[in-house]
Every structure is written in C-alpha cells, then in structure tokens.
Design a protein around this motif. Structure first.
Motif, PDB file in Angstrom:
ATOM      1  N   VAL A 173       0.869  -1.171   0.000  1.00  0.00           N
ATOM      2  CA  VAL A 173       0.000   0.000   0.000  1.00  0.00           C
ATOM      3  C   VAL A 173       0.905   1.220   0.000  1.00  0.00           C
ATOM      4  N   HIS A 174       0.696   2.128  -0.944  1.00  0.00           N
ATOM      5  CA  HIS A 174       1.451   3.367  -0.999  1.00  0.00           C
ATOM      6  C   HIS A 174       0.567   4.511  -0.529  1.00  0.00           C
ATOM      7  N   GLY A 182      -2.712   3.821  -2.630  1.00  0.00           N
ATOM      8  CA  GLY A 182      -2.741   2.896  -3.754  1.00  0.00           C
ATOM      9  C   GLY A 182      -2.356   1.502  -3.324  1.00  0.00           C
ATOM     10  N   TYR A 183      -2.968   0.500  -3.945  1.00  0.00           N
ATOM     11  CA  TYR A 183      -2.784  -0.899  -3.540  1.00  0.00           C
ATOM     12  C   TYR A 183      -2.297  -1.707  -4.731  1.00  0.00           C
ATOM     13  N   ALA A 184      -1.409  -2.651  -4.463  1.00  0.00           N
ATOM     14  CA  ALA A 184      -1.000  -3.610  -5.492  1.00  0.00           C
ATOM     15  C   ALA A 184      -0.615  -4.917  -4.818  1.00  0.00           C
ATOM     16  N   ALA A 203       1.072   0.816  -7.508  1.00  0.00           N
ATOM     17  CA  ALA A 203       0.563   1.359  -6.257  1.00  0.00           C
ATOM     18  C   ALA A 203       0.853   2.854  -6.136  1.00  0.00           C
ATOM     19  N   LYS A 206      -1.501   4.913  -8.370  1.00  0.00           N
ATOM     20  CA  LYS A 206      -2.849   4.947  -7.801  1.00  0.00           C
ATOM     21  C   LYS A 206      -2.897   5.893  -6.606  1.00  0.00           C
ATOM     22  N   ASP A 378      -8.405   2.231  -1.133  1.00  0.00           N
ATOM     23  CA  ASP A 378      -7.151   2.372  -1.897  1.00  0.00           C
ATOM     24  C   ASP A 378      -7.358   2.663  -3.373  1.00  0.00           C
TER      25      ASP A 378
END
Length: 445
Positions: A173-174, A182-184, A203, A206, A378
């Motif tokens: 999570v950024h 942002g999530y990846a 991430a 996003k 996110d």
C-alpha cells in the motif's frame, strides 16, 4: 519424511483400538519481510508443523491436533482423539473415511527458487517497490512472504497422498502526503515471477491519482471493478454459494441450473491448473476435480467433501478443508473466463460511473441472497465520458454480489492470480480473475 510420521501415527491409532483412522501432516517453512514508511523493518522466518488425527470407532469419530512430532506428542494425540470419539454419540449419517482414488498429476506446484528464497532476495524485491514509491513522492508499506508447504494425508483405508507447494506473495500500500492511497498485490509459485518494480509503480500511480479525494453522493452507479475487487466477489460467493454444505443446509445463494449471473460470466475451480497455485488433492487425500461453478451465467455445480458428497449420492470433488471444519467444502482454486476488453475499453463504456480498486472489511450479512457489506479502499475514482475525472472518498455498501454478477456487461481480456480470502478460513487459496464492468452497484455512503 512426514509420511513416516503419519504411518507411525496410523499404527498407534490402530493399536489403540481405532477401527479407522486418518492422519494429515502439514509442514510449513515461511519467511516474511515487512516494510513501512519506505524502510524494511523486519525479517522473520518460521518452521511449523500441524498434525491432525481423525479417530474412528464404529460410528463414533473424534479428532485432535498437535504441533509436534515426537513420540510423546503422537501418543498423547491418539489418546485425545480416542477420548473425543468416545465422548460423541453415534452418527447415523457418518459416511466413513473416503476410499483411495485417482489423484491427478500436477505440474508447477513448487519452485526451487521460492523454497530457497533468502532475506536478501526478498529485500531486493522490496527495494524495487520502495524505489517506485520514492520516485512518486509517496510512502511504501507492505510485506513480501515466501514459503513452502508439504502436506501428506494417509488413512487406514489406503489413502496415500503427498505434495509440496510453494508461493511468493507481495502486498503493498502506498500512501501520499496529500491523502491518496494505492494498492497492489501479486502471488506466484515462483518468486522469480514477482515484479516488485511493476507493483511499486502501480501502487504509487494509484496513490498519486487519489490525492484530494472529494465526497460523492451515495447511490447506484455502474462500476468497473479491478481484479482485486472481483477476487472478493468470487471468494465470498465461493463460501456462501458454491459450498455444498451451505446448499444442503438451505443457506446457499446458488442452485445448479438457476441463472445467477450474466451470460458473460463463467467461473470454475481447478486445482490442477498451473496458472494458479496448483494442488493435487484436498485434506482428505481426495484428488481434485475441475468443477464448473457458473456456466455462461447459470449455476452449474457445487464443490463437495466426503460428507456432503454422501448426502448428495455422489463422489467428493476433492474440496475438503482441514478437520475440524465448521465451514464445509470450498473452491480454493477459482478461475473466471476472460473477455474481450482492455482496461481502457472497460472505462470507455462508462458515461458516468466509478472505478473501484478493491473492497475491504467485507462480510456476508445475508448469505442466501449473496448480500455482503463492506467499504471501498485504496482507489475509488469518478469516471465521466469514459475518462477518469478525479478521486472520490471511499463509500460503504450492502450489496448483493449476485446482482453485481448479473449486471456484468463487459469483461476484461487479461487476468491476475491473487490470494483468495474466504473469511476465517486459513487455507492457501488463489483466484484468477479479469476486471469487469457491472451496470449497477449500490453504495450507501
């Protein structure tokens, strides 16, 4: 090695008076690297073992578990399982332990690089994630886990099954200083297939796109659901719908032959497909079968363990969970058929709607109708005229996931394999899905 311990435990149970017995032994070697505020702060590893014994005496059966393999622990395990069996009433519908049957040959379940992954290797991948965050001026948080699980299931009926599986799982999570997140995520059998730089860029982009989100009125919107959100749809329906125990207890939202989704939706479970995290058998040592769950919108089948299969007058499909199992059988290797649209084309079909990255804290509130409550997280974006116009604040919902699938009007042409979360069930599961466009999703605020 673990098969020898299982054989020894079976012999102990028979000498103790068991008319039948089943042993599952699972050893897990797992390692984890955590990072926060764009710095690695922890690297841990563990070796664990879990031994389950189902002890059968006539129509009574009990079970016990231990985390040790020494003689004293195994003898105690047999005594406790026998006492559990003696303390139960005879079970009229007890189908007995499964007979041995064919186990499919599975390739690609384990990778040497993953089993041998070092803290330095994981740190190198994490640094790629952090570098992408630094370049965007955001902070990176998350974890990177690698490990291998060896499972053996043996029984007095002649079941003999053993397999080693590996997996590498990266989640990040950024967080932007201006409020965006942002999530990846990715998972793979082979650690070499984990691209930290790509996930970091995803991430970070996003998170930056989510800066200065604005409030949006609750209501009903068409939505493009990214793969992370679609995974939650299938995982919850897998537990509430395609679980034969739920169906036999009248709690399932699925019924074979009934239309439950649009014609564009086809979903199946296949533990032998190397595109996921393959496995050859379940926790009863029964070989995995491919089961079509939704065929062009119609419910096509359910997954079974030995008990539910006996109730239906069929054979188990190889979907038993570790005993004791209050949940029932689950589809833990799910796939959804791709469609013909790129991500940009899915968005281009929205006149005014929302792009949803993922759902969070979701829980079924009406399993019979497939209603789930939760919140977006996110990355939630308003789309107008096929273009993203800006971020909006997260919205809550209580929504029938079946209605979402009924509203699917376009399906993405690429898929991602992600970990499946079934709610309170600790199993190594995976779900391979595309993004989808659904014409209606109701948000409550």
């Amino acid at each position: 090695m673990i098969e020898k311990h299982a054989e020894r435990l079976l012999a102990l149970a028979r000498r103790h008076g068991a008319t039948d017995a089943e042993v599952s032994v699972e050893t897990r070697r797992a390692a984890l690297t955590r990072f926060a505020n764009s710095e690695i702060h922890q690297s841990v590893a563990e070796d664990t073992v879990r031994v389950n014994l189902r002890y059968v005496h006539g129509r009574r059966h009990g079970m016990a578990a231990t985390g040790r393999l020494d003689d004293a622990a195994l003898e105690s395990l047999v005594e406790r399982a026998a006492a559990s069996a003696r303390g139960t009433a005879e079970t009229d519908d007890w189908p007995g332990l499964p007979e041995p049957g064919p186990i499919p040959e599975v390739t690609g379940a384990s990778a040497a690089a993953t089993r041998a992954a070092t803290p330095e290797l994981r740190a190198g991948v994490v640094r790629e994630v952090i570098a992408a965050a630094d370049a965007a001026g955001v902070g990176a948080f998350g974890s990177f886990a690698t490990g291998a699980v060896t499972t053996a299931v043996l029984s007095s009926r002649g079941v003999r099954a053993a397999q080693t599986r590996s997996d590498a799982w990266l989640v990040t999570v950024h967080m932007s200083p201006d409020g965006g997140t942002g999530y990846a995520e990715t998972c793979a059998v082979d650690v070499a297939d984990v691209d930290g730089a790509a996930l970091g860029r995803e991430a970070a982009a996003k998170a930056r796109a989510g800066d200065h989100a604005v409030a949006l009125a609750p209501g009903e919107y068409p939505v493009v659901l990214e793969e992370y959100a679609v995974v939650d749809l299938l995982a919850k329906l897998g537990r509430c719908g395609f679980n034969a125990r739920a169906a036999q207890e009248g709690q399932s939202c699925a019924e074979p032959g009934v239309r439950i989704a649009s014609d564009l939706v086809t979903v199946w479970d296949d533990g032998t497909d190397p595109a996921g995290l393959p496995t050859a058998f379940d926790y009863e040592g029964v070989g995995k079968q491919r089961v079509t769950l939704i065929d062009r919108g119609r419910c096509a089948g359910l997954v079974h363990d030995t008990r539910t299969a006996a109730g239906a007058g069929i054979h188990s499909t190889g979907h038993a969970l570790p005993a004791p199992n209050p949940v029932g059988p689950l589809p833990t290797n799910m796939f959804m058929a791709p469609g013909g649209f790129s991500r940009e084309e899915l968005l281009g079909r929205l006149d005014r709607g929302l792009l949803v990255t993922r759902f969070y804290y979701t829980n079924p509130v009406d399993p019979k109708r497939g209603i789930v409550t939760g919140v977006t997280r996110d990355g939630l974006f308003l789309v107008e005229g096929g273009e993203i116009v800006g971020p909006v604040r997260d919205l809550r919902f209580s929504q029938s996931y079946l209605d979402v699938l009924r509203g699917v009007s376009a399906v993405g042409n690429s898929r991602r394999t992600l970990r499946g979360w079934y709610g309170g069930v600790s199993v190594l599961g995976d779900i391979t899905v595309p993004a989808v466009l659904s014409d209606s999703f109701r948000f409550s605020g």
